[in-house]
Scaffold this active site. Structure first.
Site, PDB file in Angstrom:
ATOM      1  N   ASP A 155       0.850  -1.194   0.000  1.00 34.14           N
ATOM      2  CA  ASP A 155       0.000   0.000   0.000  1.00 34.14           C
ATOM      3  C   ASP A 155       0.890   1.251   0.000  1.00 34.14           C
ATOM      4  OD1 ASP A 155      -3.218   0.537   0.926  1.00 34.14           O
ATOM      5  OD2 ASP A 155      -1.810   2.210   1.110  1.00 34.14           O
ATOM      6  N   ASN A 162     -12.978  -2.869   2.395  1.00 36.36           N
ATOM      7  CA  ASN A 162     -13.836  -1.694   2.536  1.00 36.36           C
ATOM      8  C   ASN A 162     -14.798  -1.645   1.352  1.00 36.36           C
ATOM      9  OD1 ASN A 162     -12.449  -0.794   4.866  1.00 36.36           O
ATOM     10  ND2 ASN A 162     -10.853   0.123   3.596  1.00 36.36           N
ATOM     11  N   VAL A 205     -10.699   3.185  -3.651  1.00 36.18           N
ATOM     12  CA  VAL A 205     -10.332   2.663  -4.974  1.00 36.18           C
ATOM     13  C   VAL A 205     -11.358   1.584  -5.331  1.00 36.18           C
ATOM     14  CG1 VAL A 205      -8.601   1.441  -6.346  1.00 36.18           C
ATOM     15  CG2 VAL A 205      -7.869   3.159  -4.672  1.00 36.18           C
ATOM     16  N   HIS A 255     -10.407  -5.190  -3.340  1.00 38.16           N
ATOM     17  CA  HIS A 255      -9.099  -5.608  -2.827  1.00 38.16           C
ATOM     18  C   HIS A 255      -9.205  -5.973  -1.357  1.00 38.16           C
ATOM     19  CE1 HIS A 255      -9.610  -1.255  -2.551  1.00 38.16           C
ATOM     20  NE2 HIS A 255      -8.949  -1.317  -1.414  1.00 38.16           N
ATOM     21  N   HIS A 295      -7.190  -5.757   2.089  1.00 33.45           N
ATOM     22  CA  HIS A 295      -6.055  -5.191   2.824  1.00 33.45           C
ATOM     23  C   HIS A 295      -5.513  -6.274   3.759  1.00 33.45           C
ATOM     24  CE1 HIS A 295      -6.866  -0.764   2.171  1.00 33.45           C
ATOM     25  NE2 HIS A 295      -8.064  -1.242   1.904  1.00 33.45           N
TER      26      HIS A 295
HETATM   27  P1  AMP Z   1      -9.674   1.491   0.043  1.00 33.36           P
HETATM   28  O1  AMP Z   1      -9.772   2.827   0.716  1.00 33.36           O
HETATM   29  O2  AMP Z   1     -10.136   0.335   0.874  1.00 33.36           O
HETATM   30  O3  AMP Z   1     -10.351   1.544  -1.312  1.00 33.36           O
HETATM   31  O4  AMP Z   1      -8.133   1.215  -0.172  1.00 33.36           O
HETATM   32  C1  AMP Z   1      -7.401   1.778  -1.195  1.00 33.36           C
HETATM   33  C2  AMP Z   1      -5.970   1.715  -0.773  1.00 33.36           C
HETATM   34  O5  AMP Z   1      -5.173   1.853  -1.935  1.00 33.36           O
HETATM   35  C3  AMP Z   1      -5.536   2.821   0.189  1.00 33.36           C
HETATM   36  O6  AMP Z   1      -5.019   2.231   1.376  1.00 33.36           O
HETATM   37  C4  AMP Z   1      -4.460   3.579  -0.587  1.00 33.36           C
HETATM   38  O7  AMP Z   1      -3.391   3.999   0.234  1.00 33.36           O
HETATM   39  C5  AMP Z   1      -4.018   2.551  -1.599  1.00 33.36           C
HETATM   40  N1  AMP Z   1      -3.478   3.067  -2.859  1.00 33.36           N
HETATM   41  C6  AMP Z   1      -4.011   4.041  -3.644  1.00 33.36           C
HETATM   42  N2  AMP Z   1      -3.260   4.211  -4.745  1.00 33.36           N
HETATM   43  C7  AMP Z   1      -2.232   3.314  -4.657  1.00 33.36           C
HETATM   44  C8  AMP Z   1      -1.113   3.007  -5.470  1.00 33.36           C
HETATM   45  N3  AMP Z   1      -0.886   3.639  -6.618  1.00 33.36           N
HETATM   46  N4  AMP Z   1      -0.267   2.031  -5.060  1.00 33.36           N
HETATM   47  C9  AMP Z   1      -0.471   1.394  -3.886  1.00 33.36           C
HETATM   48  N5  AMP Z   1      -1.518   1.641  -3.082  1.00 33.36           N
HETATM   49  C10 AMP Z   1      -2.378   2.594  -3.449  1.00 33.36           C
END
Ligand code: AMP
Ligand code: ZN
Length: 116
Positions: free
Chosen positions: A32, A89, A98, A102, A104
């Site tokens: 992340d 989430n 995002v 996914h 975490h």
């Molecule tokens: P969520 O809020 O559950 O959708 O998680 C999205 C996660 O993606 C967050 O923890 C961000 O820090 C992570 N994230 C966003 N862009 C990137 C990226 N380019 N590379 C790695 N992690 C990312």
């Protein structure tokens, strides 16, 4: 969010940088960008599924598999026995930012429940 504008699809396609820790035919796992724990890895299916809310019965095996990959990564990083947290989430109130499903994987410190 459409597949074309999806940051995780770009990472999976090798068009955007990431620190990949594992990949196979079904998923890619990478660090992340803004870690919330000493180890914070995202396990992401290659298929663009927007969220758990959009997952169908055909994704049953993929959803289970993502969790088994997370468990294996936790063992490899030697924090499985100490314990860890897996999180999906979903949508606005779930804190999803995002819109490519996914898991975490967070490890290396204790976690409280319920989360914030
Ligand atoms: P969520 O809020 O559950 O959708 O998680 C999205 C996660 O993606 C967050 O923890 C961000 O820090 C992570 N994230 C966003 N862009 C990137 C990226 N380019 N590379 C790695 N992690 C990312
Ligand atoms: Zn995507």
């Amino acid at each position: 969010m459409s597949q074309e504008n999806c940051i995780f699809c770009k990472i999976i396609a090798g068009e955007s940088k990431s620190e990949t820790v594992y990949e196979d035919d079904v998923c890619v796992a990478f660090k992340d960008l803004h870690p919330q724990a000493p180890t914070h890895i995202l396990v992401v299916p290659r298929e663009h599924i927007e969220s758990l809310d959009k997952a169908k019965n055909k994704h049953l095996e993929t959803l289970g598999y993502l969790h088994l990959v997370a468990a294996e990564i936790a063992r490899e990083n030697e924090f499985a026995e100490a314990g860890y947290r897996t999180v999906i989430n979903t949508n606005g109130n779930g804190g999803q930012t995002v819109f490519h499903l996914h898991v975490h994987l967070l490890g290396g410190r204790p976690f409280v429940f319920p989360p914030g």
